[in-house]
Design an enzyme around this catalytic site. Structure first.
Site, PDB file in Angstrom:
ATOM      1  N   PHE A  15       0.832  -1.211   0.000  1.00 46.58           N
ATOM      2  CA  PHE A  15       0.000   0.000   0.000  1.00 46.58           C
ATOM      3  C   PHE A  15       0.873   1.271   0.000  1.00 46.58           C
ATOM      4  O   PHE A  15       0.860   2.044  -0.971  1.00 46.58           O
ATOM      5  CB  PHE A  15      -0.935  -0.070   1.224  1.00 46.58           C
ATOM      6  CG  PHE A  15      -1.549   1.228   1.638  1.00 46.58           C
ATOM      7  CD1 PHE A  15      -2.197   2.045   0.713  1.00 46.58           C
ATOM      8  CD2 PHE A  15      -1.500   1.635   2.971  1.00 46.58           C
ATOM      9  CE1 PHE A  15      -2.769   3.255   1.109  1.00 46.58           C
ATOM     10  CE2 PHE A  15      -2.066   2.835   3.370  1.00 46.58           C
ATOM     11  CZ  PHE A  15      -2.692   3.650   2.439  1.00 46.58           C
ATOM     12  N   ASN A  36       8.496  -9.511  -1.999  1.00 48.36           N
ATOM     13  CA  ASN A  36       8.210 -10.942  -2.164  1.00 48.36           C
ATOM     14  C   ASN A  36       6.715 -11.211  -2.326  1.00 48.36           C
ATOM     15  O   ASN A  36       6.292 -12.364  -2.374  1.00 48.36           O
ATOM     16  CB  ASN A  36       8.766 -11.761  -0.986  1.00 48.36           C
ATOM     17  CG  ASN A  36       8.045 -11.471   0.313  1.00 48.36           C
ATOM     18  OD1 ASN A  36       7.245 -10.532   0.388  1.00 48.36           O
ATOM     19  ND2 ASN A  36       8.314 -12.256   1.344  1.00 48.36           N
ATOM     20  N   TYR A 154       5.118  -8.115  15.569  1.00 51.23           N
ATOM     21  CA  TYR A 154       5.271  -6.863  14.805  1.00 51.23           C
ATOM     22  C   TYR A 154       5.972  -5.805  15.660  1.00 51.23           C
ATOM     23  O   TYR A 154       6.982  -5.237  15.237  1.00 51.23           O
ATOM     24  CB  TYR A 154       3.879  -6.389  14.396  1.00 51.23           C
ATOM     25  CG  TYR A 154       3.850  -5.156  13.521  1.00 51.23           C
ATOM     26  CD1 TYR A 154       4.372  -5.160  12.230  1.00 51.23           C
ATOM     27  CD2 TYR A 154       3.240  -3.980  13.983  1.00 51.23           C
ATOM     28  CE1 TYR A 154       4.304  -4.037  11.419  1.00 51.23           C
ATOM     29  CE2 TYR A 154       3.160  -2.852  13.171  1.00 51.23           C
ATOM     30  CZ  TYR A 154       3.690  -2.878  11.898  1.00 51.23           C
ATOM     31  OH  TYR A 154       3.616  -1.761  11.083  1.00 51.23           O
ATOM     32  N   LYS A 158       9.731  -4.557  14.945  1.00 50.35           N
ATOM     33  CA  LYS A 158      10.085  -3.181  14.562  1.00 50.35           C
ATOM     34  C   LYS A 158      11.036  -2.557  15.581  1.00 50.35           C
ATOM     35  O   LYS A 158      11.914  -1.772  15.216  1.00 50.35           O
ATOM     36  CB  LYS A 158       8.822  -2.334  14.437  1.00 50.35           C
ATOM     37  CG  LYS A 158       7.968  -2.662  13.221  1.00 50.35           C
ATOM     38  CD  LYS A 158       8.612  -2.200  11.911  1.00 50.35           C
ATOM     39  CE  LYS A 158       7.697  -2.465  10.724  1.00 50.35           C
ATOM     40  NZ  LYS A 158       8.312  -2.111   9.440  1.00 50.35           N
TER      41      LYS A 158
HETATM   42  P1  NAD Z   1       1.643  -3.675   3.037  1.00 51.33           P
HETATM   43  O1  NAD Z   1       1.431  -5.002   3.638  1.00 51.33           O
HETATM   44  O2  NAD Z   1       0.628  -3.164   2.064  1.00 51.33           O
HETATM   45  O3  NAD Z   1       3.077  -3.574   2.340  1.00 51.33           O
HETATM   46  C1  NAD Z   1       4.202  -4.245   2.827  1.00 51.33           C
HETATM   47  C2  NAD Z   1       4.949  -4.813   1.626  1.00 51.33           C
HETATM   48  O4  NAD Z   1       6.129  -5.509   2.093  1.00 51.33           O
HETATM   49  C3  NAD Z   1       4.125  -5.843   0.852  1.00 51.33           C
HETATM   50  O5  NAD Z   1       4.160  -5.548  -0.525  1.00 51.33           O
HETATM   51  C4  NAD Z   1       4.812  -7.174   1.160  1.00 51.33           C
HETATM   52  O6  NAD Z   1       4.653  -8.126   0.142  1.00 51.33           O
HETATM   53  C5  NAD Z   1       6.247  -6.721   1.373  1.00 51.33           C
HETATM   54  N1  NAD Z   1       7.036  -7.652   2.180  1.00 51.33           N
HETATM   55  C6  NAD Z   1       6.721  -8.171   3.400  1.00 51.33           C
HETATM   56  N2  NAD Z   1       7.701  -9.001   3.826  1.00 51.33           N
HETATM   57  C7  NAD Z   1       8.664  -8.988   2.860  1.00 51.33           C
HETATM   58  C8  NAD Z   1       9.907  -9.643   2.713  1.00 51.33           C
HETATM   59  N3  NAD Z   1      10.361 -10.497   3.637  1.00 51.33           N
HETATM   60  N4  NAD Z   1      10.627  -9.411   1.593  1.00 51.33           N
HETATM   61  C9  NAD Z   1      10.180  -8.560   0.639  1.00 51.33           C
HETATM   62  N5  NAD Z   1       9.001  -7.909   0.715  1.00 51.33           N
HETATM   63  C10 NAD Z   1       8.243  -8.127   1.820  1.00 51.33           C
HETATM   64  O7  NAD Z   1       1.790  -2.649   4.258  1.00 51.33           O
HETATM   65  P2  NAD Z   1       1.888  -1.055   4.247  1.00 51.33           P
HETATM   66  O8  NAD Z   1       0.723  -0.532   4.987  1.00 51.33           O
HETATM   67  O9  NAD Z   1       2.176  -0.553   2.893  1.00 51.33           O
HETATM   68  O10 NAD Z   1       3.166  -0.853   5.177  1.00 51.33           O
HETATM   69  C11 NAD Z   1       4.450  -0.533   4.640  1.00 51.33           C
HETATM   70  C12 NAD Z   1       5.417  -0.259   5.773  1.00 51.33           C
HETATM   71  O11 NAD Z   1       4.941   0.826   6.581  1.00 51.33           O
HETATM   72  C13 NAD Z   1       5.585  -1.452   6.718  1.00 51.33           C
HETATM   73  O12 NAD Z   1       6.949  -1.542   7.102  1.00 51.33           O
HETATM   74  C14 NAD Z   1       4.742  -1.087   7.919  1.00 51.33           C
HETATM   75  O13 NAD Z   1       5.238  -1.663   9.090  1.00 51.33           O
HETATM   76  C15 NAD Z   1       4.845   0.433   7.937  1.00 51.33           C
HETATM   77  N6  NAD Z   1       3.670   1.041   8.589  1.00 51.33           N
HETATM   78  C16 NAD Z   1       2.465   1.116   7.956  1.00 51.33           C
HETATM   79  C17 NAD Z   1       1.372   1.675   8.619  1.00 51.33           C
HETATM   80  C18 NAD Z   1       0.026   1.844   7.952  1.00 51.33           C
HETATM   81  O14 NAD Z   1      -0.883   2.435   8.565  1.00 51.33           O
HETATM   82  N7  NAD Z   1      -0.191   1.389   6.749  1.00 51.33           N
HETATM   83  C19 NAD Z   1       1.506   2.155   9.926  1.00 51.33           C
HETATM   84  C20 NAD Z   1       2.745   2.007  10.551  1.00 51.33           C
HETATM   85  C21 NAD Z   1       3.836   1.473   9.869  1.00 51.33           C
END
Ligand code: NAD
Ligand code: UDP
Length: 320
Positions: A15, A36, A154, A158
């Site tokens: 996302f 991945n 998680y 982190k």
């Molecule tokens: P998401 O799940 O949509 O995206 C995460 C992406 O990482 C996915 O495309 C997934 O396939 C990829 N991924 C996961 N493990 C992997 C690995 N071992 N190797 C390669 N790719 C891998 O989540 P998001 O909401 O887009 O979050 C992105 C980042 O932002 C994350 O690190 C998350 O912790 C952080 N975050 C997001 C939010 C939120 O509200 N969306 C809040 C706090 C932190």
């Protein structure tokens, strides 16, 4: 013609990562997206796949970056490390993968950054504050996390990633910064990943009742995706960010029941709200970022109000 500056985005098919890739391409960088696809989707990158400045590499960051990853053998100046499941149902489902991604995976990405002498950004989370006693949360707060609870895969993942990143700053002088992202919403959230905004909008559109977990008095503060992406890039590109930790989020705090009411109004839905006893262990009671540091150091603050952001998100889900 001068070569373009190259960025690596891990988790770029997710996302936030896919919007970040869009923005970096718009800013005329060359972008390598590494993912991945465990929780991401190549469909999020459809608009970029034929762009000569965009490269997709399917790879798990937990596995070493071997020479088969040719694109990683060329100089990369900026590394945005976002790879990690992020929604609570997904990091519960992939709990061990989440721990390994944030530990071994972060180590592999940090090693790459060290070898490339790249600028590095870790996407951390407000979850490092756990169920916070300090409110709103400042970067100096150490948090209140249960290390053996259901969210620990998680939260502790982190926290480990943050600690490792800081050691690369101290031991290797890596130009690394950490952003603690608070709840973010917008188009390309997965319809069924279980987060509150996507759940409520899709339930409201379908005319079924909104699933309130607990009594709905718990709070969150929601930031629209374009604001978040601008904040992430500002954190990467601002001067003197080595070893800095900065909150990114929108301080507009609402109860979960209030967000449900707003979504019902904006979708003109006749759905009701139903309360369920389904809060995932240690679900924080309140969450609101203190963004004074981001405002001062990055000259950044959110621009998109909740109604505007929700309307864009509702439109997206209606058109899916
Ligand atoms: P998401 O799940 O949509 O995206 C995460 C992406 O990482 C996915 O495309 C997934 O396939 C990829 N991924 C996961 N493990 C992997 C690995 N071992 N190797 C390669 N790719 C891998 O989540 P998001 O909401 O887009 O979050 C992105 C980042 O932002 C994350 O690190 C998350 O912790 C952080 N975050 C997001 C939010 C939120 O509200 N969306 C809040 C706090 C932190
Ligand atoms: N929540 C809810 N109904 C849902 C999904 C989530 O009441 O259908 C609640 C959840 O219990 C939490 C808050 O909304 O208190 C935010 O949940 P989300 O999974 O979006 O993100 P979190 O901030 O917990 O990581």
């Amino acid at each position: 013609m001068t070569a373009k500056i190259k960025c690596l985005v891990t988790g770029g098919a997710g996302f936030i990562g896919s919007h970040l890739c869009d923005k970096l391409i718009e800013k005329r960088y060359e972008v390598v997206c590494l993912d991945n696809l465990i929780t991401g989707n190549k469909e999020n990158l459809r608009q970029l796949l034929n762009n000569p400045n965009f490269h997709f590499v399917q790879h798990d960051v937990v596995n070493p970056f071997t020479t088969k990853l040719d694109l990683l053998n060329q100089k990369i100046q900026y590394i945005y490390h976002l790879a990690s499941p992020a929604s609570p149902p997904q990091y519960r489902k992939y709990s061990i993968e989440t721990l390994l991604t944030n530990s071994s995976g972060t180590y592999n990405v940090l090693e790459l950054a060290r070898k490339m002498k790249a600028f590095y950004l870790l996407a951390s989370t407000s979850e490092v504050y756990g169920n916070p006693i300090m409110h709103p949360q400042k970067e100096s707060y150490f948090g209140n996390v249960n290390p053996v609870g259901l969210r620990a895969c998680y939260d502790e993942g982190k926290r480990f990633a943050e600690a490792l990143t800081m050691e690369y700053v101290r031991k290797h002088n890596l130009d690394a910064r950490i952003v603690r992202i608070f709840n973010t919403y917008g188009p390309r959230m997965q319809k069924d990943d279980g987060r509150v905004v996507s759940n409520f909008i899709n339930q409201a559109i379908a005319g079924i009742s909104l699933t309130i977990y607990g009594d709905g008095t718990q709070t969150r503060s929601f930031c629209y995706i374009s604001d978040m992406v601008n904040g992430i890039i500002a954190a990467m590109e601002s001067k003197d960010m080595i070893g800095e930790v900065v909150n990114l989020g929108n301080p507009n705090e609402l109860t979960i029941e209030e967000i449900g009411e707003i979504i019902l109004k904006l979708t003109n839905s006749k759905s009701s709200m139903e309360k369920y006893d389904e809060r995932i262990g240690d679900d924080p009671d309140k969450r609101k970022p203190d963004i004074e540091k981001a405002m001062k150091k990055l000259h950044w603050e959110p621009q998109i109000d909740l109604e505007t952001g929700l309307n864009k998100t509702i439109e997206y889900f209606k058109n899916l």
